[in-house]
Design an enzyme around this catalytic site. Structure first.
Site, PDB file in Angstrom:
ATOM      1  N   SER A  94      57.207  57.053 116.264  1.00 43.78           N
ATOM      2  CA  SER A  94      56.523  56.473 117.157  1.00 43.78           C
ATOM      3  C   SER A  94      55.713  57.498 117.995  1.00 43.78           C
ATOM      4  O   SER A  94      56.276  58.292 118.671  1.00 43.78           O
ATOM      5  CB  SER A  94      57.709  55.709 118.193  1.00 43.78           C
ATOM      6  N   PHE A 123      59.565  50.789 127.198  1.00 44.71           N
ATOM      7  CA  PHE A 123      60.181  51.931 127.741  1.00 44.71           C
ATOM      8  C   PHE A 123      60.888  52.709 126.597  1.00 44.71           C
ATOM      9  O   PHE A 123      61.804  52.282 125.958  1.00 44.71           O
ATOM     10  CB  PHE A 123      61.049  51.589 128.928  1.00 44.71           C
ATOM     11  N   ALA A 124      60.666  54.058 126.572  1.00 45.18           N
ATOM     12  CA  ALA A 124      61.549  54.984 125.693  1.00 45.18           C
ATOM     13  C   ALA A 124      63.099  55.077 126.230  1.00 45.18           C
ATOM     14  O   ALA A 124      62.995  55.157 127.444  1.00 45.18           O
ATOM     15  CB  ALA A 124      60.911  56.106 125.393  1.00 45.18           C
ATOM     16  N   SER A 162      64.406  60.372 121.208  1.00 48.34           N
ATOM     17  CA  SER A 162      66.006  60.602 121.017  1.00 48.34           C
ATOM     18  C   SER A 162      66.367  60.842 119.756  1.00 48.34           C
ATOM     19  O   SER A 162      66.923  61.866 119.362  1.00 48.34           O
ATOM     20  CB  SER A 162      66.529  59.454 121.598  1.00 48.34           C
ATOM     21  N   GLY A 197      61.953  57.914 117.542  1.00 47.32           N
ATOM     22  CA  GLY A 197      60.990  58.220 118.758  1.00 47.32           C
ATOM     23  C   GLY A 197      61.752  59.557 119.312  1.00 47.32           C
ATOM     24  O   GLY A 197      61.994  60.543 118.989  1.00 47.32           O
ATOM     25  N   ASP A 202      63.292  48.937 115.710  1.00 49.06           N
ATOM     26  CA  ASP A 202      62.474  49.708 116.893  1.00 49.06           C
ATOM     27  C   ASP A 202      63.425  49.705 117.941  1.00 49.06           C
ATOM     28  O   ASP A 202      63.655  48.820 118.762  1.00 49.06           O
ATOM     29  CB  ASP A 202      61.192  49.136 117.140  1.00 49.06           C
ATOM     30  N   GLY A 203      63.983  51.150 118.203  1.00 49.17           N
ATOM     31  CA  GLY A 203      64.730  51.389 119.685  1.00 49.17           C
ATOM     32  C   GLY A 203      65.874  52.216 119.475  1.00 49.17           C
ATOM     33  O   GLY A 203      66.812  51.750 119.005  1.00 49.17           O
ATOM     34  N   SER A 204      65.760  53.571 119.962  1.00 48.55           N
ATOM     35  CA  SER A 204      66.942  54.303 119.983  1.00 48.55           C
ATOM     36  C   SER A 204      67.559  54.401 118.840  1.00 48.55           C
ATOM     37  O   SER A 204      68.788  54.697 118.615  1.00 48.55           O
ATOM     38  CB  SER A 204      67.886  53.733 121.089  1.00 48.55           C
ATOM     39  N   ASP A 242      52.315  52.366 119.593  1.00 51.24           N
ATOM     40  CA  ASP A 242      52.584  51.266 120.533  1.00 51.24           C
ATOM     41  C   ASP A 242      51.305  51.269 121.587  1.00 51.24           C
ATOM     42  O   ASP A 242      50.495  52.027 121.953  1.00 51.24           O
ATOM     43  CB  ASP A 242      53.510  51.804 121.530  1.00 51.24           C
TER      44      ASP A 242
END
Length: 229
Positions: A9, A144-145, A200, A198, A176-178, A35
């Site tokens: 990302s 938000f990241a 993390s 991303g 998508d996410g964490s 994004d």
């Protein structure tokens, strides 16, 4: 064993090292995730079609635009003109637009994706699920990241895999996410085709992109007991 695909990302990369990071990742990933936020669908404003032009200067990899916007029609043609390989739109704003925008993207020889928020059920996209090329499952709230991973979203990945096999649909499944050391094991169990990584999971692991990449790969192997090829 199915090969795991990681898609960085670019919103979370270190823009001071833009060229260095992209140049390294070109040899290690299958695509980039970009994004585009309008400040309305989500509070943040980030990246733009202009950013895609900048990435194009140093990479030939496929680019996937994730439109977190209230008016996807405004953005789709711009991305079509840039020949952005994947254009992914949120299901929550596609009522009355889905068929037209999917056709617009695919008629240009590009791929159309749909994104589901954590609260959005799969049946929302049943009217056009046979048409889409990719389905992205948000495992955090969008915009938000660094947010908390929502475990229940993984059930949708499992259900989509089963549905694809039963019905012969062509979509790939993306999460998508964490995505990180803390979550790799449970994500792997759900079985998406593409992991978006991303801050993390990748960019925040070291100031050096090569070290970050090696650490991410080791984290994945440690947590899943699988060897990346």
């Amino acid at each position: 064993m199915k090969k795991v695909e990681f898609s960085p990302s670019l919103m979370t990369m270190d823009l001071d090292q833009f060229k260095e990071q992209i140049t390294f990742l070109n040899d290690h990933v299958g695509s980039y995730h970009i994004d585009i936020m309008d400040g309305h669908y989500v509070p943040n404003i980030t990246l733009s079609p202009w950013f895609i032009q900048e990435v194009r200067k140093i990479s030939n990899l496929p680019l996937s635009a994730h439109l977190m916007v209230t008016n996807p029609s405004f953005w789709v043609q711009q991305l079509v003109d840039l020949k952005c390989e994947w254009i992914c739109m949120h299901a929550e704003v596609l009522d009355g637009l889905a068929f037209r925008l999917i056709d617009q993207i695919q008629d240009a020889g590009l791929k159309a994706g749909v994104v589901l928020n954590p609260e959005t059920p799969i049946d929302t996209i049943f009217p056009y699920i046979d048409l889409v090329d990719k389905i992205t499952i948000m495992t955090v709230d969008p915009g938000f990241a660094g947010q908390r991973f929502i475990d229940s979203t993984l059930d949708k990945i499992v259900a989509l895999r089963e549905l694809r096999e039963e019905e012969g649909y062509r979509y790939v499944i993306e999460m998508d996410g964490s995505s990180s050391r803390k979550t790799f094991k449970k994500i792997d169990a759900a079985g998406p085709d593409i992991y978006i990584v991303g801050r993390s999971g990748l960019f925040g692991l070291s100031e050096d992109i090569e070290t970050s990449w090696k650490t991410m790969c080791q984290d994945y192997e440690d947590m899943t007991q699988k060897v990346l090829s």
